[in-house]
Motif scaffolding. Structure first.
Motif, PDB file in Angstrom:
ATOM      1  N   ALA A   1       0.690  -1.147   0.164  1.00  0.00           N
ATOM      2  CA  ALA A   1      -0.054  -0.179  -0.091  1.00  0.00           C
ATOM      3  C   ALA A   1       0.868   1.289  -0.005  1.00  0.00           C
ATOM      4  CB  ALA A   1      -0.881  -0.087   1.122  1.00  0.00           C
ATOM      5  N   ASN A   2       2.089   1.190   0.404  1.00  0.00           N
ATOM      6  CA  ASN A   2       2.953   2.282   0.379  1.00  0.00           C
ATOM      7  C   ASN A   2       3.278   2.818  -0.844  1.00  0.00           C
ATOM      8  OD1 ASN A   2       3.856   2.891   3.385  1.00  0.00           O
ATOM      9  ND2 ASN A   2       4.364   0.494   3.059  1.00  0.00           N
ATOM     10  N   LEU A   3       3.010   2.078  -1.979  1.00  0.00           N
ATOM     11  CA  LEU A   3       3.496   2.398  -3.389  1.00  0.00           C
ATOM     12  C   LEU A   3       2.373   3.380  -4.042  1.00  0.00           C
ATOM     13  CD1 LEU A   3       4.529  -0.895  -4.961  1.00  0.00           C
ATOM     14  CD2 LEU A   3       5.869   0.850  -4.158  1.00  0.00           C
ATOM     15  N   GLN A   4       1.328   3.370  -3.046  1.00  0.00           N
ATOM     16  CA  GLN A   4       0.253   4.341  -3.642  1.00  0.00           C
ATOM     17  C   GLN A   4       0.786   5.913  -3.662  1.00  0.00           C
ATOM     18  OE1 GLN A   4      -3.392   3.471  -1.562  1.00  0.00           O
ATOM     19  NE2 GLN A   4      -3.351   1.314  -2.361  1.00  0.00           N
ATOM     20  N   SER A   5       1.569   6.212  -2.427  1.00  0.00           N
ATOM     21  CA  SER A   5       1.866   7.556  -2.323  1.00  0.00           C
ATOM     22  C   SER A   5       3.482   7.748  -2.633  1.00  0.00           C
ATOM     23  CB  SER A   5       1.904   7.726  -0.696  1.00  0.00           C
ATOM     24  OG  SER A   5       2.526   6.971   0.098  1.00  0.00           O
ATOM     25  N   LYS A   6       3.847   6.888  -3.499  1.00  0.00           N
ATOM     26  CA  LYS A   6       5.553   6.977  -3.565  1.00  0.00           C
ATOM     27  C   LYS A   6       6.014   8.187  -4.406  1.00  0.00           C
ATOM     28  CE  LYS A   6       5.790   4.520  -8.215  1.00  0.00           C
ATOM     29  NZ  LYS A   6       4.354   4.619  -8.535  1.00  0.00           N
ATOM     30  N   ASP A   7       5.065   8.687  -5.049  1.00  0.00           N
ATOM     31  CA  ASP A   7       5.483   9.987  -5.880  1.00  0.00           C
ATOM     32  C   ASP A   7       5.684  11.261  -5.094  1.00  0.00           C
ATOM     33  OD1 ASP A   7       5.327   8.686  -8.365  1.00  0.00           O
ATOM     34  OD2 ASP A   7       3.308   9.514  -8.766  1.00  0.00           O
ATOM     35  N   GLN A   8       4.946  11.141  -3.725  1.00  0.00           N
ATOM     36  CA  GLN A   8       5.169  11.942  -3.003  1.00  0.00           C
ATOM     37  C   GLN A   8       6.531  11.978  -1.919  1.00  0.00           C
ATOM     38  OE1 GLN A   8       1.976  12.048   0.337  1.00  0.00           O
ATOM     39  NE2 GLN A   8       3.039  13.375   1.436  1.00  0.00           N
ATOM     40  N   TRP A   9       6.645  10.689  -1.576  1.00  0.00           N
ATOM     41  CA  TRP A   9       7.889  10.357  -0.920  1.00  0.00           C
ATOM     42  C   TRP A   9       9.138  10.293  -1.615  1.00  0.00           C
ATOM     43  CZ3 TRP A   9       9.359   5.266  -1.471  1.00  0.00           C
ATOM     44  CH2 TRP A   9       8.313   4.252  -1.456  1.00  0.00           C
ATOM     45  N   LEU A  10       9.211  10.160  -2.863  1.00  0.00           N
ATOM     46  CA  LEU A  10      10.282  10.172  -3.883  1.00  0.00           C
ATOM     47  C   LEU A  10      10.791  11.566  -4.426  1.00  0.00           C
ATOM     48  CD1 LEU A  10       9.678   6.853  -5.903  1.00  0.00           C
ATOM     49  CD2 LEU A  10      11.255   7.105  -3.853  1.00  0.00           C
ATOM     50  N   LYS A  11       9.777  12.416  -4.204  1.00  0.00           N
ATOM     51  CA  LYS A  11      10.157  13.698  -4.527  1.00  0.00           C
ATOM     52  C   LYS A  11      11.488  14.160  -4.011  1.00  0.00           C
ATOM     53  CE  LYS A  11       6.593  16.332  -4.924  1.00  0.00           C
ATOM     54  NZ  LYS A  11       5.463  17.230  -4.583  1.00  0.00           N
ATOM     55  N   LYS A  12      12.211  14.862  -5.030  1.00  0.00           N
ATOM     56  CA  LYS A  12      13.472  15.278  -4.711  1.00  0.00           C
ATOM     57  C   LYS A  12      14.675  14.491  -4.049  1.00  0.00           C
ATOM     58  CE  LYS A  12      11.765  20.072  -3.894  1.00  0.00           C
ATOM     59  NZ  LYS A  12      11.590  21.169  -3.205  1.00  0.00           N
ATOM     60  N   ILE A  13      14.501  13.161  -4.359  1.00  0.00           N
ATOM     61  CA  ILE A  13      15.531  12.119  -3.785  1.00  0.00           C
ATOM     62  C   ILE A  13      16.543  12.000  -4.826  1.00  0.00           C
ATOM     63  CG2 ILE A  13      15.730   9.720  -3.068  1.00  0.00           C
ATOM     64  CD1 ILE A  13      14.514  11.304  -1.221  1.00  0.00           C
ATOM     65  N   SER A  14      17.531  11.837  -4.651  1.00  0.00           N
ATOM     66  CA  SER A  14      18.936  11.649  -5.357  1.00  0.00           C
ATOM     67  C   SER A  14      19.024  10.049  -5.747  1.00  0.00           C
ATOM     68  CB  SER A  14      20.007  12.387  -4.984  1.00  0.00           C
ATOM     69  OG  SER A  14      19.760  13.859  -4.546  1.00  0.00           O
ATOM     70  N   VAL A  15      19.110   9.511  -4.438  1.00  0.00           N
ATOM     71  CA  VAL A  15      19.529   8.089  -4.769  1.00  0.00           C
ATOM     72  C   VAL A  15      18.536   7.151  -3.795  1.00  0.00           C
ATOM     73  CG1 VAL A  15      21.370   6.379  -4.400  1.00  0.00           C
ATOM     74  CG2 VAL A  15      21.892   8.771  -5.438  1.00  0.00           C
ATOM     75  N   LEU A  16      18.132   6.189  -4.300  1.00  0.00           N
ATOM     76  CA  LEU A  16      17.357   5.176  -3.566  1.00  0.00           C
ATOM     77  C   LEU A  16      18.235   4.132  -3.031  1.00  0.00           C
ATOM     78  CD1 LEU A  16      14.141   4.615  -5.322  1.00  0.00           C
ATOM     79  CD2 LEU A  16      14.102   5.194  -2.825  1.00  0.00           C
ATOM     80  N   ALA A  17      18.187   3.796  -1.635  1.00  0.00           N
ATOM     81  CA  ALA A  17      18.908   2.594  -1.300  1.00  0.00           C
ATOM     82  C   ALA A  17      18.121   1.572  -0.489  1.00  0.00           C
ATOM     83  CB  ALA A  17      19.884   3.002  -0.271  1.00  0.00           C
ATOM     84  N   ILE A  18      17.799   0.391  -1.067  1.00  0.00           N
ATOM     85  CA  ILE A  18      16.795  -0.521  -0.641  1.00  0.00           C
ATOM     86  C   ILE A  18      17.314  -1.783  -0.238  1.00  0.00           C
ATOM     87  CG2 ILE A  18      14.545  -1.747  -1.308  1.00  0.00           C
ATOM     88  CD1 ILE A  18      14.284   0.356  -3.722  1.00  0.00           C
ATOM     89  N   GLY A  19      16.932  -2.122   0.944  1.00  0.00           N
ATOM     90  CA  GLY A  19      17.378  -3.705   1.364  1.00  0.00           C
ATOM     91  C   GLY A  19      17.683  -3.831   2.740  1.00  0.00           C
ATOM     92  N   PRO A  20      18.356  -3.189   3.550  1.00  0.00           N
ATOM     93  CA  PRO A  20      19.102  -3.475   4.783  1.00  0.00           C
ATOM     94  C   PRO A  20      18.023  -3.794   5.684  1.00  0.00           C
ATOM     95  CG  PRO A  20      20.260  -1.612   3.804  1.00  0.00           C
ATOM     96  CD  PRO A  20      19.208  -1.607   3.020  1.00  0.00           C
ATOM     97  N   GLY A  21      17.917  -4.855   6.222  1.00  0.00           N
ATOM     98  CA  GLY A  21      17.081  -5.151   7.332  1.00  0.00           C
ATOM     99  C   GLY A  21      15.387  -5.492   6.729  1.00  0.00           C
ATOM    100  N   LEU A  22      15.182  -5.428   5.517  1.00  0.00           N
ATOM    101  CA  LEU A  22      13.831  -5.451   5.027  1.00  0.00           C
ATOM    102  C   LEU A  22      13.105  -6.854   4.847  1.00  0.00           C
ATOM    103  CD1 LEU A  22      12.246  -3.462   3.329  1.00  0.00           C
ATOM    104  CD2 LEU A  22      12.891  -4.385   1.169  1.00  0.00           C
ATOM    105  N   GLY A  23      13.808  -7.897   5.026  1.00  0.00           N
ATOM    106  CA  GLY A  23      13.275  -8.972   5.221  1.00  0.00           C
ATOM    107  C   GLY A  23      12.504  -9.541   3.728  1.00  0.00           C
ATOM    108  N   THR A  24      12.080 -10.819   3.709  1.00  0.00           N
ATOM    109  CA  THR A  24      11.374 -11.326   2.487  1.00  0.00           C
ATOM    110  C   THR A  24      10.131 -11.777   2.788  1.00  0.00           C
ATOM    111  OG1 THR A  24      12.558 -13.556   2.979  1.00  0.00           O
ATOM    112  CG2 THR A  24      13.511 -12.036   1.385  1.00  0.00           C
ATOM    113  N   ASN A  25       9.691 -11.585   4.376  1.00  0.00           N
ATOM    114  CA  ASN A  25       8.052 -12.018   4.507  1.00  0.00           C
ATOM    115  C   ASN A  25       7.318 -10.952   3.614  1.00  0.00           C
ATOM    116  OD1 ASN A  25       9.230 -13.886   6.315  1.00  0.00           O
ATOM    117  ND2 ASN A  25       9.574 -12.524   7.973  1.00  0.00           N
TER     118      ASN A  25
END
Length: 542
Positions: A326-350
C-alpha cells in the motif's frame, strides 16, 4: 609507510604478465625510452625504497638471478653502494649467461661485492652466513615473466630464507609467484615483507595474500618511465583506490546541503531496526547532504535515535510486520527530490516485502543501490533488472556478498567464489548494472565489462552490519557524484575498507564492530594517496 617518493596516479590499471611485457615494448618502440633506462629507474626505485623504509640498515644482501629481474637487483645494489651502504650480491647462476641490459647492469657493479653461487651446494654453503650478516635482503631472482615452480638453486635459497627472520624486499614479485595468479596464496614462492613493482600492479599483486607480512607484504608501484598510453589492460582491470581522488578536492566555500544529494534508505521490518539505522548513519557520515530513512512504523522511533541529523518517513506494515504494498500508492510524494534510493537493509522477505521492492524498482527512475533483501527480492527474477536499468541507461548498483550473488544466479556461494571475476563481469554486462561483489578482494564490475579491484579491508570486517554500512556509503557517494558513477562506487568500496583498516589498527580485530568503521570514515576521507609511497595494497596508513 608514510612518504612521498612515488608519484600519484590518475588511474591504476592492473595487468597480466603479457600486458606488462607489451607495455615495456611499447615504451621502447613507440615512445623511444630504451629498456636499459627502464631498468635503471626500476633498480633506483628499489634502492630508494630500501633507504627510506630501512634507514638504519647498513648491510644489504641482494639475491640476483640471471635475467632482467637480476638486472634490476644489480642497479639497486650499485645505487645502495653509492649511498654508503654495505652491499653483497649473490648471483645464482652463470654470469656468462647474462644478456643485454642485465649484463650491462652487472658490468657496472664493483666486482668485489659479487659472489657467484653456481650450484645448490654453493647456495647451501654461502647463503645462511650471508643472511646472518645482513639487515635486509633484496629478492631479485625472477619477476613477472617467470613461470613457476622454482627449481634448483632458487628453490634451495627460498627454503633457507623461509627459516630466517630477515626482512625481505621483493623486486617486482616475490620469486616463485605467477604474475597472473588470482588466488590468495602461492605454494613454493619466496616470502616478502614488501614488494616494489614497476609501472602497474599485476594480477598477483591485486589478488595475492597480501595482508600477512611474512608471506607477501605491502606493494609499492613505482613509475619508471612508461607513459600511460603504453599501458593497456585488455581485461579492463583497475584499482579502486585511484578513484578516490574525486573526493580529495575541498568542497566549495559556498556549499549547501542541496549540492550533495538526498539519500532515501528503505529497509527494516518489525524487530529489525539495526540494519537501516547503520546504513543511514553511514550515508550521513559519508557526506550526503540529506538522508531519510523510510522504515515500518513500528521501528521508526528506534531508527530515529541513531542520530538527530537523520530524517525519517513512516511506512505502513503488512500482517507480518514487513513493508506493505500500500505504500506504493503515495510513492510519488516520498520520492520527490530524492537523489539516490538505497533499498534492502533489514527489509526481510516476508509478506509483501519482496513484491514491494520489485515494483518500486521497476516503477521509479531514481539511481538505485540494492543490497541484502533488496537483492533477494529478485531471486529467480534477475531478468527484471534489465528492465529496471533500462539496459544500462539508469544507474543501478547491486552489492551482493557471495551468498546473495549465488541466489541471483541460482548457484552456490562456493561456485561464485570459484569464478568471481568472470561471473561479476558477465552479470554486470548482461543486466546493465554496476555490481559490487563483496569479499576479501571486492570487485566493482560495470556494464562495459570493466572491473575495479579493491585492496582495502581486513578480517575484522567479517561482522554483521558491514554490508549495511557499505550500502550507506555507496548511496552517499553516488548522491554527491551522480555524473561519476564509476568513480563514486569504487571510492565508496575503497573508503569502507580503508576505514575498517584504520579501525583494526587501533583495536583488536576481534572487537571491531561495523559501526567502528563509520567512526573511522573521517580518517579514510582525509587520507591522500599522495601521502603514501605506495602501500596501496595494505590499506593500513598513519
Amino acid at each position: 609507510m608514510p612518504g612521498s617518493f612515488f608519484l600519484e596516479w590518475s588511474s591504476m590499471k592492473i595487468l597480466t604478465a603479457a600486458e606488462m611485457s607489451a607495455a615495456d615494448r611499447a615504451t621502447a618502440e613507440r615512445f623511444g625510452v630504451p629498456f636499459g633506462e627502464l631498468m635503471e629507474h626500476a633498480g633506483t626505485a628499489v634502492a630508494k625504497f630500501t633507504q627510506q623504509q630501512y634507514p638504519t640498515a647498513k648491510n644489504i644482501l641482494v639475491l640476483a638471478g640471471a635475467g632482467n629481474n637480476g638486472g634490476d637487483g644489480f642497479v639497486a645494489a650499485r645505487v645502495l653502494l653509492q649511498s654508503g651502504r654495505n652491499v653483497e650480491v649473490l648471483l645464482l647462476g652463470d654470469a656468462a649467461k647474462l644478456k643485454g641490459d642485465a649484463a650491462a647492469a652487472y658490468q657496472s657493479l664493483d666486482g668485489s661485492v659479487v659472489r657467484i653461487l653456481a650450484d645448490e651446494a654453493a647456495v647451501k654453503e654461502s647463503l645462511p652466513n650471508a643472511i646472518r650478516e645482513a639487515d635486509v635482503l633484496l629478492d631479485a631472482l625472477v619477476g613477472t615473466g617467470f613461470t613457476p615452480p622454482l627449481r634448483g638453486s632458487a628453490a634451495v635459497a627460498r627454503d633457507i630464507v623461509a627459516d630466517t627472520t630477515i626482512s625481505v624486499i621483493a623486486v617486482d614479485l616475490p620469486s616463485g609467484w605467477d604474475a597472473n595468479l588470482t588466488e590468495t596464496y602461492a605454494d613454493g614462492a619466496f616470502r616478502a615483507n614488501a614488494v616494489v613493482t614497476f609501472t602497474a600492479p599485476k594480477l598477483a599483486h591485486a589478488f595475492g595474500h597480501l595482508t600477512a607480512p611474512d608471506v607477501f607484504g605491502p606493494v609499492v608501484v613505482a613509475p619508471i618511465g612508461s607513459p600511460d598510453a603504453a599501458i593497456e589492460s585488455e581485461q579492463k582491470l583497475t584499482w579502486t583506490g585511484a578513484a578516490k581522488r574525486i573526493f580529495e578536492t575541498p568542497r566549495p566555500f559556498e556549499s549547501n546541503k542541496g549540492m550533495y544529494g538526498h539519500v532515501l534508505l528503505i529497509g527494516g521490518a518489525a524487530g529489525k531496526a539495526g540494519a537501516p539505522s547503520m546504513s543511514s548513519l553511514a550515508a550521513l557520515r559519508a557526506g550526503a547532504g540529506l538522508v531519510t530513512a523510510a522504515v515500518p512504523t513500528s521501528i521508526l522511533n528506534t531508527v530515529a535515535l541513531i542520530t538527530p541529523e537523520l530524517m525519517t518517513h513512516p511506512l505502513s506494515e503488512d500482517a507480518t510486520g514487513s513493508v506493505a504494498l500500500a505504500n506504493l500508492q503515495s510513492k510519488d510524494q516520498w520520492l520527490k527530490k530524492i537523489s539516490v534510493l538505497a533499498i534492502g537493509p533489514g527489509l526481510g522477505t516476508n509478506g509483501e516485502a519482496s513484491e514491494f521492492v520489485r515494483r518500486l524498482v521497476l516503477e521509479s527512475d531514481i539511481p538505485l543501490v540494492l543490497d541484502a533483501d533488496g537483492l533477494n527480492a529478485f531471486k529467480d527474477q534477475a531478468a527484471l533488472l534489465n528492465e529496471a536499468s533500462r539496459n544500462g541507461a539508469r544507474t543501478i548498483v547491486l552489492t551482493p556478498h557471495p551468498g546473495e550473488m549465488g541466489t541471483l544466479l541460482g548457484i552456490t556461494a562456493k561456485q561464485v567464489q570459484a569464478d568471481r571475476l568472470n561471473l561479476a563481469r558477465d552479470f554486470a554486462q548482461q543486466h546493465g548494472v554496476t555490481l559490487v561483489l563483496k569479499g576479501s578482494r571486492t570487485l566493482v564490475a560495470h556494464p562495459d565489462g570493466s572491473i575495479a579491484v579493491n585492496t582495502t579491508g581486513n578480517p575484522s570486517m567479517a561482522k554483521g552490519g558491514s554490508g549495511d554500512i557499505l550500502t550507506g556509503i555507496v548511496a552517499a557517494c553516488l548522491a554527491q557524484k551522480p555524473n561519476q558513477v564509476r568513480e563514486a562506487v569504487a571510492s565508496a568500496v575503497y573508503l569502507h575498507g580503508l576505514a575498517g583498516d584504520f579501525a583494526a589498527r587501533e583495536m583488536d580485530e576481534h572487537t571491531v564492530l561495523a559501526t567502528d568503521t563509520v567512526a573511522h570514515l573521517s580518517r579514510a576521507f582525509r587520507y591522500r594517496t599522495a601521502d603514501s609511497i605506495g602501500d596501496w595494497i595494505c590499506g593500513l596508513h598513519d
